[in-house]
Design an enzyme around this catalytic site. Structure first.
Site, short mmCIF file in Angstrom:
data_model
loop_
_atom_site.label_atom_id
_atom_site.label_comp_id
_atom_site.label_asym_id
_atom_site.label_seq_id
_atom_site.Cartn_x
_atom_site.Cartn_y
_atom_site.Cartn_z
N CYS A 89 26.78 42.70 50.35
CA CYS A 89 27.80 43.74 50.53
C CYS A 89 27.92 44.67 49.34
O CYS A 89 28.43 45.78 49.47
CB CYS A 89 29.16 43.10 50.81
N GLN A 151 30.46 33.25 55.59
CA GLN A 151 31.50 33.98 54.87
C GLN A 151 32.88 33.77 55.48
O GLN A 151 33.87 33.72 54.75
CB GLN A 151 31.16 35.47 54.84
N ARG A 215 44.05 51.86 62.66
CA ARG A 215 44.99 51.63 63.76
C ARG A 215 46.40 51.92 63.25
O ARG A 215 47.12 51.03 62.77
CB ARG A 215 44.87 50.21 64.28
N SER A 218 49.38 49.78 64.62
CA SER A 218 49.32 48.33 64.57
C SER A 218 50.66 47.74 64.15
O SER A 218 51.52 48.43 63.60
CB SER A 218 48.22 47.88 63.61
N HIS A 343 33.64 48.45 57.16
CA HIS A 343 32.78 47.88 56.13
C HIS A 343 31.31 48.00 56.56
O HIS A 343 30.70 47.03 57.02
CB HIS A 343 33.17 46.42 55.92
N CYS A 373 33.16 41.20 46.81
CA CYS A 373 32.46 39.93 47.02
C CYS A 373 31.17 40.18 47.78
O CYS A 373 31.03 41.16 48.51
CB CYS A 373 33.35 38.95 47.77
#
Length: 390
Positions: A89, A151, A215, A218, A343, A373
């Site tokens: 990542c 993960q 969103r 939400s 992501h 991370c």
């Protein structure tokens, strides 16, 4: 002494999986930000000495050297090389670190760092060894007692270790959407996004200016109805995890001296970078020691940092990081994070840095710190200093 400065940083809007960017080939998505980067800086691309490009799932349409072919797709001279970086990542954050190190060392005078991921067209994990054997070999299996690392399970372990409740994680997730919606509404992302043609649900094209995953409506009630994704009695859900996304981002790196010669005004100086790694089973806690290391390198304290971008792979990651560092929550992901914005793996590091340097400049803040991370139990941490202080 040579330094490394970020002249400009630009990104696509982030699309949802099977969303508005579903027809964009990852090479063309990359080329879009490369073209936008040179166009808005009136820069002749022949001056660029390399394209260092993050990409995680190097299979299918991402199986080649995306950095090299992105430069060609952008119409840049054939003399410009490119390469790809895979630190999971953190790939495009590592691309920036490599670019900055190369500039400081004198390997480059002008280089582009960034990354891409089309998680719609190249599904996550499609480049993995998913057969019946041991993907990392028998020695790794013998050392850790398992042959695969997950993960999501690591995110659950993070929540358990730091005693993070489902309610707290859902509240963190909701705040990510609230902040991202407010940033979009205020125009905070306008200076960093290179709009492009997207497809709506009916297959009709539209000009895409905004990230697709936010969103705004939400609620904690809606988040609370989602089932745990990785453990029957767990606290990690789709709602408090990052979104699977498509997107790209790019940064232009040079020295202060070269920028002045070219008439370019840098946004930020690369101040320091650090790496850390932890147990690959827990996996996601490495941003904590990476942050400690980069602060120690610079002599700065956590309260000297004006804004943080801590990747929201899962809400438990930045929540645990906050508990350990004591950072001001208001300074962490002030414009929302990956839970709301998405992501796109290989592009996320550059997306976070793009958001960070624009936020520092737009608000007259001095220091920013980015950390994220990474699979395998790793993390990058990078500190930049705003050069456009009022």
């Amino acid at each position: 002494m040579r330094d490394a400065v970020i002249v400009d940083a630009i990104r696509t809007p982030v699309g949802k999986r099977n969303g508005a960017l579903r027809e964009w080939h990852p090479v063309d998505l990359s080329a879009h930000v490369l073209k936008a980067l040179v166009d808005r800086n009136s820069l002749d691309p022949v001056l660029i000495e390399d394209v260092i490009w993050g990409c995680v799932t190097t299979a299918g349409e991402q199986s080649g050297n995306v950095g090299r072919f992105a430069a060609l797709a952008a119409g840049w001279p054939e003399s410009i090389p490119g390469t790809i970086v895979d630190r999971a990542c953190g790939s495009s954050q590592q691309a920036l670190d490599f670019a900055a190190a190369g500039v400081i060392a004198g390997t480059y005078d002008l280089v582009v760092a960034g990354g891409v991921e089309s998680m719609t067209r190249v599904p996550m994990g499609s480049n993995k060894n998913n057969g019946p054997g041991e993907p990392y070999g028998p020695t790794i299996t013998a050392r850790y007692g398992q042959s695969r690392f997950n993960q999501g399970v690591g995110a659950e372990m993070m929540a358990e270790k730091w005693k993070l409740s489902r309610a707290a994680l859902d509240e963190f997730a909701l705040e990510s959407h609230v902040r991202a919606a407010a940033a979009t509404e205020s125009g905070a992302f306008a200076g960093q996004i290179a709009p492009l043609e997207g497809l709506d649900a009916d297959g009709k094209t539209f000009k895409m200016f905004h990230d697709q995953g936010i969103r705004a409506g939400s609620s904690l009630e809606a988040l609370g109805r989602l089932k745990p994704a990785f453990a029957e009695d767990g606290v990690i859900t789709a709602g408090n995890s990052s979104q699977i996304s498509d997107g790209a981002a790019a940064l232009l790196i040079t020295t202060s001296e070269k920028a002045a010669q070219l008439g370019l005004r840098p946004i930020a100086r690369y101040h320091a970078g650090a790496l850390a790694a932890v147990n690959p089973i827990l996996m996601l806690s490495a941003p904590i020691p990476a942050t400690e290391k980069v602060l120690r390198k610079t002599g700065l304290g956590v309260h000297d940092i004006d804004a943080f971008e801590v990747n929201e792979a899962f809400a438990s990651v930045p929540a645990a990081w906050l508990n350990e560092t004591g950072a001001d929550p208001a300074r962490v992901n002030p414009l929302g994070g990956a839970i709301a914005l998405g992501h796109p793996l290989g592009g996320s590091g550059a997306r976070l840095m793009t958001t960070l340097v624009h936020h520092l400049r737009d608000n007259g803040l001095r220091y920013g710190l980015q950390t994220m991370c990474e699979a395998g139990g790793m993390a990058n941490a990078t500190i930049v200093e705003n050069l456009v202080l009022a």
